[in-house]
Design an enzyme around this catalytic site. Structure first.
Site, mmCIF file in Angstrom:
data_model
loop_
_atom_site.group_PDB
_atom_site.id
_atom_site.type_symbol
_atom_site.label_atom_id
_atom_site.label_comp_id
_atom_site.label_asym_id
_atom_site.label_seq_id
_atom_site.Cartn_x
_atom_site.Cartn_y
_atom_site.Cartn_z
ATOM 1 N N HIS A 1 0.842 -1.201 0.000
ATOM 2 C CA HIS A 1 0.000 0.000 0.000
ATOM 3 C C HIS A 1 0.883 1.259 0.000
ATOM 4 O O HIS A 1 0.755 2.114 -0.882
ATOM 5 C CB HIS A 1 -0.909 -0.012 1.227
ATOM 6 N N GLU A 2 1.791 1.331 0.956
ATOM 7 C CA GLU A 2 2.638 2.528 1.055
ATOM 8 C C GLU A 2 3.590 2.627 -0.145
ATOM 9 O O GLU A 2 3.914 3.725 -0.588
ATOM 10 C CB GLU A 2 3.405 2.546 2.374
ATOM 11 N N HIS B 1 1.853 4.485 -2.812
ATOM 12 C CA HIS B 1 1.963 5.939 -2.589
ATOM 13 C C HIS B 1 3.363 6.404 -2.965
ATOM 14 O O HIS B 1 3.543 7.423 -3.645
ATOM 15 C CB HIS B 1 1.732 6.269 -1.102
ATOM 16 N N GLU C 1 -4.619 7.618 -3.288
ATOM 17 C CA GLU C 1 -5.088 6.357 -2.721
ATOM 18 C C GLU C 1 -5.342 5.319 -3.821
ATOM 19 O O GLU C 1 -5.211 4.123 -3.586
ATOM 20 C CB GLU C 1 -6.360 6.618 -1.898
HETATM 21 ZN ZN ZN Z 1 -3.139 5.248 1.707
#
Ligand code: ZN
Length: 508
Positions: free
Chosen positions: A272-273, A276, A302
């Site tokens: 997830h990170e 980003h 996101e």
């Molecule tokens: Zn996030």
């Protein structure tokens, strides 16, 4: 002509100066969460407050207003609305207007109201005492409504909620969100019901395996690197709440969370990170410190994290590739565990109370509940005192569960106590955008799952770079979606993804 050309250069140079202070404060924030000893807190607070004051003065500097006026009267700067200069001027104007429209007294009142509300929320959550928080939240909602009136409903009019959401999702309108969320909600409620009743229920076979902290972190780094996070331009550390931030261009800091018996969770949060982080790393250096080198909105940010976390990291193809690496890295720990086992373990759907622990399907229902309630609060259709009742009713309606107390109900999230209304929907917008982008990438690039099985993530990342990352703030989120996918944002792609995948996992 000459003077305006200069005006643009001066504007950019002043904006970059302000951005430099911003990246310094982001770096200090990272240090506070990851490295700083506890006794550093007071001086760090002073440093950050000092920087915030300098940044605010630079944002509302009258000279910025004059330079913007000069740029806006020069066709060579703004004539082509999608040119680098026109986009930079448009976005610097947006930030400037939002800042100068707010009376300084209101800004001060909001800061103190949210700091009181945050403290009251923490106590109320601990003691399960909504009444202790309600007066602070009431005050905050009233001030936010005032703020919305000052801002004036976003770019083309609109309602109070739109004005508040502008800070997180520029151009986002409540009515558009409602139009996409409604069909999504109906089909998800139905899907969750069918999954719960299915005679086949996937089992969790990986989350009880205890794995050493350092081994997990080093594996997380291996995977982040393999999917494309550049460690020459970033770091991965740990913190209690994973996040991704950084100093300036070329220095992206992300964190993950590690529990000894939740290895796949550490991996999901790392992916997830990394999503980003790779978005940040994919912006162009020539635009660093300007809107063209920044991100579109929180929803689009996101979309990148969810795409790598869910579409990639929760796919069976990914685990077919990852499993041999896992066996190699952890030795006997996961002996006898196959890709399909991890895949099913990561895709268990459960009706639960807590948003941050929710699965890929029910997560969106948690968000819709918050969106509907905050919209009603801002519109004046719901009183703060009635919030717990309304919350519990929606949890019953959409998720079929009873909320035993407010601590695990309407007090569970910090967002509203910080005054962040308009923020929650960006999570589900991210899921919607990610599904629509992923589907398009799959159409254009061929079979992405076949690529993942071979460990090829570069093809997908290259597509995201070219279509999304390199554009900075050129397009608004909705327009970017249309440019990239040929269609407006709709619930269809996410529904196809969720109904298809979970129908298969649960053998519907
Ligand atoms: Zn996030």
């Amino acid at each position: 002509m000459m003077a305006s050309g200069n005006a643009y250069e001066q504007l950019i140079s002043k904006h970059r100066e302000m951005n430099t202070l911003q990246t310094i404060s982001w770096g200090l924030n990272w240090d506070q969460d990851v490295m700083m000893p506890p006794k550093g807190l007071k001086s760090r607070a002073r440093e950050l407050e000092y920087l915030a004051g300098l940044i605010h003065d630079m944002v509302i500097d009258e000279e910025i207003g004059e330079l913007l006026d000069a740029c806006e009267s020069d066709e060579s700067v703004i004539g082509d609305r999608l040119s680098v200069s026109a986009v930079n001027v448009r976005e610097i104007r947006r930030g400037y207007d939002m800042a100068v429209k707010l009376p300084s007294q209101l800004v001060k009142d909001l800061t103190s109201a949210s700091s009181l509300a945050r403290a009251a929320w923490a106590d109320a959550k601990k003691n399960n005492d909504f009444k202790g928080f309600a007066p602070q939240l009431e005050k905050l909602v009233a001030l936010l409504r005032e703020k919305a009136d000052c801002l004036g409903g976003g770019e083309d009019g609109g309602e109070k909620w739109d004005a508040l959401a502008e800070e997180y999702e520029p151009g986002c309108k409540a009515r558009d969100v409602e139009a996409v969320f409604k069909p999504l909600r109906e089909r998800l409620v139905d899907l969750v019901g069918r999954l719960a009743e299915s005679s086949y229920q996937p089992k969790d076979v990986v989350n009880h395996v205890e794995v050493d902290f350092d081994q997990q972190l080093s594996f997380a780094k291996v995977i982040a690197g393999k999917i494309g996070f550049d460690f020459e331009g970033g770091r991965l550390d740990t913190s209690s709440h994973p996040f991704c931030s950084g100093f300036g261009y070329g220095d992206c800091r992300m964190t993950t969370r590690i529990h000894k018996n939740k290895m796949p969770d550490a991996l999901s949060s790392t992916m997830h990170e990394s999503g980003h982080g790779m978005y940040t790393q994919g912006t162009l250096e020539e635009h660093a410190g300007t809107p063209m080198g920044s991100y579109v909105s929180l929803g689009i940010h996101e979309s990148q994290s969810r795409l790598w976390e869910n579409q990639v990291g929760r796919s069976e193809a990914f685990w077919k590739w990852c499993m041999p690496l896992m066996h190699e890295h952890f030795g006997e720990k996961f002996a006898g565990v196959h890709a399909r086992d991890v895949y099913e373990s990561l895709n268990i759907v459960e009706r639960s109370l807590i948003r941050t622990q929710a699965d890929e399907v029910t997560y969106n229902l948690h968000i819709m509940i918050r969106f509907e309630l905050e919209l009603a609060l801002v519109r004046g259709d719901l009183n703060v005192a009635d919030l717990p009742g309304a919350w519990n009713e929606k949890y019953k309606d959409y998720l079929g569960i009873d909320v035993p107390d407010d601590g695990v109900g309407c007090l569970q999230d910090i967002h509203w106590s910080l005054g962040a209304i308009g923020y929650f929907p960006t999570y589900t917008l991210g899921n919607l955008y990610s599904a629509q982008f992923y589907e398009k990438a799959n159409q254009e690039l061929g079979d992405l799952h076949a690529m993942f099985e071979q460990g090829d993530f570069t093809t997908l990342l290259g597509w995201l770079r070219k279509n999304i990352h390199e554009h900075g703030m050129r397009y608004r989120a909705g327009e970017l979606c249309e440019v990239v996918t040929g269609e407006k944002l709709k619930a269809d792609a996410l529904l196809r993804h969720l109904e298809g995948k979970y129908g298969e996992v649960y053998k519907l």
